[in-house]
Design a protein around this motif. Structure first.
Motif, PDB file in Angstrom:
ATOM      1  N   ARG A  28       0.835  -1.197   0.000  1.00  0.00           N
ATOM      2  CA  ARG A  28       0.000   0.000   0.000  1.00  0.00           C
ATOM      3  C   ARG A  28       0.880   1.261   0.000  1.00  0.00           C
ATOM      4  O   ARG A  28       1.808   1.379   0.797  1.00  0.00           O
ATOM      5  N   GLY A  29       0.596   2.186  -0.898  1.00  0.00           N
ATOM      6  CA  GLY A  29       1.335   3.426  -0.971  1.00  0.00           C
ATOM      7  C   GLY A  29       2.626   3.346  -1.767  1.00  0.00           C
ATOM      8  O   GLY A  29       3.345   4.338  -1.874  1.00  0.00           O
ATOM      9  N   SER A  30       2.924   2.186  -2.346  1.00  0.00           N
ATOM     10  CA  SER A  30       4.191   2.014  -3.066  1.00  0.00           C
ATOM     11  C   SER A  30       4.009   2.208  -4.561  1.00  0.00           C
ATOM     12  O   SER A  30       2.888   2.257  -5.084  1.00  0.00           O
ATOM     13  N   ASP A  63      -7.164  -5.371  -1.652  1.00  0.00           N
ATOM     14  CA  ASP A  63      -7.689  -4.735  -0.440  1.00  0.00           C
ATOM     15  C   ASP A  63      -8.410  -5.756   0.447  1.00  0.00           C
ATOM     16  O   ASP A  63      -9.460  -5.472   1.025  1.00  0.00           O
ATOM     17  N   GLY A  64      -7.827  -6.961   0.513  1.00  0.00           N
ATOM     18  CA  GLY A  64      -8.358  -8.008   1.387  1.00  0.00           C
ATOM     19  C   GLY A  64      -9.450  -8.874   0.791  1.00  0.00           C
ATOM     20  O   GLY A  64      -9.938  -9.791   1.452  1.00  0.00           O
ATOM     21  N   LYS A  65      -9.821  -8.648  -0.472  1.00  0.00           N
ATOM     22  CA  LYS A  65     -10.911  -9.405  -1.084  1.00  0.00           C
ATOM     23  C   LYS A  65     -10.435 -10.075  -2.364  1.00  0.00           C
ATOM     24  O   LYS A  65      -9.767  -9.456  -3.199  1.00  0.00           O
ATOM     25  N   GLU A  66     -10.789 -11.349  -2.539  1.00  0.00           N
ATOM     26  CA  GLU A  66     -10.452 -12.045  -3.782  1.00  0.00           C
ATOM     27  C   GLU A  66     -11.269 -11.479  -4.944  1.00  0.00           C
ATOM     28  O   GLU A  66     -12.487 -11.347  -4.850  1.00  0.00           O
ATOM     29  N   ILE A  67     -10.584 -11.156  -6.027  1.00  0.00           N
ATOM     30  CA  ILE A  67     -11.271 -10.532  -7.164  1.00  0.00           C
ATOM     31  C   ILE A  67     -11.074 -11.291  -8.468  1.00  0.00           C
ATOM     32  O   ILE A  67     -11.566 -10.848  -9.514  1.00  0.00           O
ATOM     33  N   GLN A  68     -10.334 -12.424  -8.452  1.00  0.00           N
ATOM     34  CA  GLN A  68     -10.119 -13.129  -9.713  1.00  0.00           C
ATOM     35  C   GLN A  68     -11.463 -13.522 -10.319  1.00  0.00           C
ATOM     36  O   GLN A  68     -12.369 -13.970  -9.637  1.00  0.00           O
ATOM     37  N   ASN A  69     -11.575 -13.245 -11.623  1.00  0.00           N
ATOM     38  CA  ASN A  69     -12.763 -13.566 -12.418  1.00  0.00           C
ATOM     39  C   ASN A  69     -13.987 -12.719 -12.086  1.00  0.00           C
ATOM     40  O   ASN A  69     -15.099 -13.036 -12.517  1.00  0.00           O
ATOM     41  N   GLU A  70     -13.813 -11.624 -11.324  1.00  0.00           N
ATOM     42  CA  GLU A  70     -14.903 -10.658 -11.168  1.00  0.00           C
ATOM     43  C   GLU A  70     -15.063  -9.894 -12.484  1.00  0.00           C
ATOM     44  O   GLU A  70     -14.140  -9.786 -13.290  1.00  0.00           O
ATOM     45  N   GLU A  71     -16.249  -9.321 -12.681  1.00  0.00           N
ATOM     46  CA  GLU A  71     -16.465  -8.510 -13.874  1.00  0.00           C
ATOM     47  C   GLU A  71     -15.621  -7.246 -13.800  1.00  0.00           C
ATOM     48  O   GLU A  71     -15.377  -6.705 -12.724  1.00  0.00           O
ATOM     49  N   ALA A  72     -15.195  -6.757 -14.976  1.00  0.00           N
ATOM     50  CA  ALA A  72     -14.291  -5.611 -15.027  1.00  0.00           C
ATOM     51  C   ALA A  72     -14.887  -4.386 -14.352  1.00  0.00           C
ATOM     52  O   ALA A  72     -14.195  -3.657 -13.632  1.00  0.00           O
ATOM     53  N   PHE A  73     -16.185  -4.127 -14.534  1.00  0.00           N
ATOM     54  CA  PHE A  73     -16.779  -2.922 -13.953  1.00  0.00           C
ATOM     55  C   PHE A  73     -16.842  -3.016 -12.434  1.00  0.00           C
ATOM     56  O   PHE A  73     -16.735  -1.997 -11.741  1.00  0.00           O
ATOM     57  N   LYS A  74     -16.991  -4.238 -11.907  1.00  0.00           N
ATOM     58  CA  LYS A  74     -17.005  -4.403 -10.457  1.00  0.00           C
ATOM     59  C   LYS A  74     -15.621  -4.141  -9.873  1.00  0.00           C
ATOM     60  O   LYS A  74     -15.488  -3.554  -8.791  1.00  0.00           O
ATOM     61  N   ILE A  75     -14.593  -4.592 -10.576  1.00  0.00           N
ATOM     62  CA  ILE A  75     -13.224  -4.356 -10.122  1.00  0.00           C
ATOM     63  C   ILE A  75     -12.919  -2.862 -10.151  1.00  0.00           C
ATOM     64  O   ILE A  75     -12.286  -2.319  -9.233  1.00  0.00           O
ATOM     65  N   ALA A  76     -13.372  -2.174 -11.190  1.00  0.00           N
ATOM     66  CA  ALA A  76     -13.189  -0.722 -11.253  1.00  0.00           C
ATOM     67  C   ALA A  76     -13.902  -0.039 -10.087  1.00  0.00           C
ATOM     68  O   ALA A  76     -13.365   0.896  -9.476  1.00  0.00           O
ATOM     69  N   ASN A  77     -15.098  -0.504  -9.772  1.00  0.00           N
ATOM     70  CA  ASN A  77     -15.847   0.070  -8.651  1.00  0.00           C
ATOM     71  C   ASN A  77     -15.144  -0.149  -7.313  1.00  0.00           C
ATOM     72  O   ASN A  77     -15.297   0.648  -6.383  1.00  0.00           O
ATOM     73  N   LEU A 177     -11.681   8.528 -11.519  1.00  0.00           N
ATOM     74  CA  LEU A 177     -12.452   7.431 -10.928  1.00  0.00           C
ATOM     75  C   LEU A 177     -12.094   7.188  -9.463  1.00  0.00           C
ATOM     76  O   LEU A 177     -12.611   6.262  -8.844  1.00  0.00           O
ATOM     77  N   ARG A 178     -11.193   8.015  -8.932  1.00  0.00           N
ATOM     78  CA  ARG A 178     -10.788   7.949  -7.519  1.00  0.00           C
ATOM     79  C   ARG A 178     -10.284   6.554  -7.129  1.00  0.00           C
ATOM     80  O   ARG A 178     -10.813   5.920  -6.203  1.00  0.00           O
ATOM     81  N   PRO A 179      -9.266   6.070  -7.802  1.00  0.00           N
ATOM     82  CA  PRO A 179      -8.781   4.705  -7.527  1.00  0.00           C
ATOM     83  C   PRO A 179      -7.945   4.621  -6.261  1.00  0.00           C
ATOM     84  O   PRO A 179      -7.401   5.614  -5.774  1.00  0.00           O
ATOM     85  N   LYS A 180      -7.844   3.391  -5.754  1.00  0.00           N
ATOM     86  CA  LYS A 180      -6.892   3.081  -4.691  1.00  0.00           C
ATOM     87  C   LYS A 180      -5.603   2.536  -5.297  1.00  0.00           C
ATOM     88  O   LYS A 180      -4.526   2.711  -4.742  1.00  0.00           O
TER      89      LYS A 180
END
Length: 265
Positions: A28-30, A63-77, A177-180
């Motif tokens: 984080r922050g790198s 950010d602590g949550k598995e995201i593999q194979n999530e939809e692209a728009f959900k990952i962006a959100n 989009l205010r990303p992390k």
């Protein structure tokens, strides 16, 4: 604490293994660099992290949550945005219109409100949530143009901008989009040394200004060595090395991969 963890990531296209059991993390922050010869699997990893491609094997934890194979728009959100090796802008819109369009992602009004209040007199709009939200979005667009050095080119058609400023505009749209976590795919591609130096300063600035973590693919080694806290090296779809810029520079396997040619497929 890590904002992104990639564990045993694998991607196969038929009989071709483009990414093979790759593991690394982004603190984080790198600012973390992802480097390697052409065809090493770098952009494929970006496409897996952002949901463009489906994962064959392994895990991606953001950010602590598995995201593999999530939809692209959900990952962006969730807070991951990216730029592309081939710049993607609304080429016939102005700089301001490009940034404002991206800022609309943050609008806090419904489609119905937008349709209704877009037709009513201005004096009525002033008391509406729609008007207040539109004012905030315009202010955000102005701020991003100022930060990215685009204010004096606000009315330029995007396609008419010099290449370096098109890159800045693409980054501004991603920041809207205010990303992390911001993924930059060869941001210095096509830039001259002076533009690359300014971009290096800009990436460090926006990391601090927006409290971001950054993962970048880049072939300009001067930029990578100057700005990255950590570097991950890929070759033939596998992780070859990982470490600080100094450790990577002194790694004989990395030197061999670059000087010896690597995978240019």
């Amino acid at each position: 604490m890590n904002i992104l963890q990639v564990n045993g990531l694998t991607k196969q296209f038929g009989g071709l293994t483009a990414v093979n059991d790759v593991t690394f993390d982004v603190e984080r922050g790198s600012i973390t660099g992802l480097i390697g010869p052409n065809g090493a699997g770098k952009t494929t990893i970006f496409n897996l992290v952002t949901g463009v491609y489906k994962v064959t094997g392994g895990k991606i934890v953001f950010d602590g949550k598995e995201i593999q194979n999530e939809e692209a728009f959900k990952i962006a959100n969730m807070g991951i945005t990216r730029t592309f090796q081939n710049i993607r802008l609304f080429k016939r819109l102005t700089v301001y219109e490009n940034v404002l369009t991206a800022c609309q992602y943050n609008a806090n009004y419904s489609l119905f409100e937008a349709m209704v209040f877009g037709l009513v007199p201005k004096k009525i709009k002033r008391n509406s949530r729609f008007y207040r939200e539109e004012k905030l979005l315009k202010e955000q667009a102005e701020e991003l143009m100022e930060i990215l050095g685009l204010q004096d080119r606000r009315n330029f058609i995007a396609n008419n901008l010099p290449y370096g400023f098109q890159r800045r505009l693409e980054i501004a749209r991603a920041l809207a989009l205010r990303p992390k976590l911001l993924l930059l795919d060869e941001p210095a591609a096509g830039m001259n040394p002076e533009e690359t130096e300014k971009l290096t300063e800009l990436i460090a600035f926006i990391r601090d200004k927006f409290d971001l973590s950054v993962l970048l693919i880049e072939h300009h080694m001067d930029l990578v060595m100057e700005i990255c806290d950590k570097i991950v090296v890929l070759n033939f779809g596998c992780k070859l090395a990982e470490g600080t810029p100094k450790e990577i520079q002194q790694n004989p396997e990395v030197q061999k991969a670059y000087l010896g040619g690597g995978n240019n497929a």
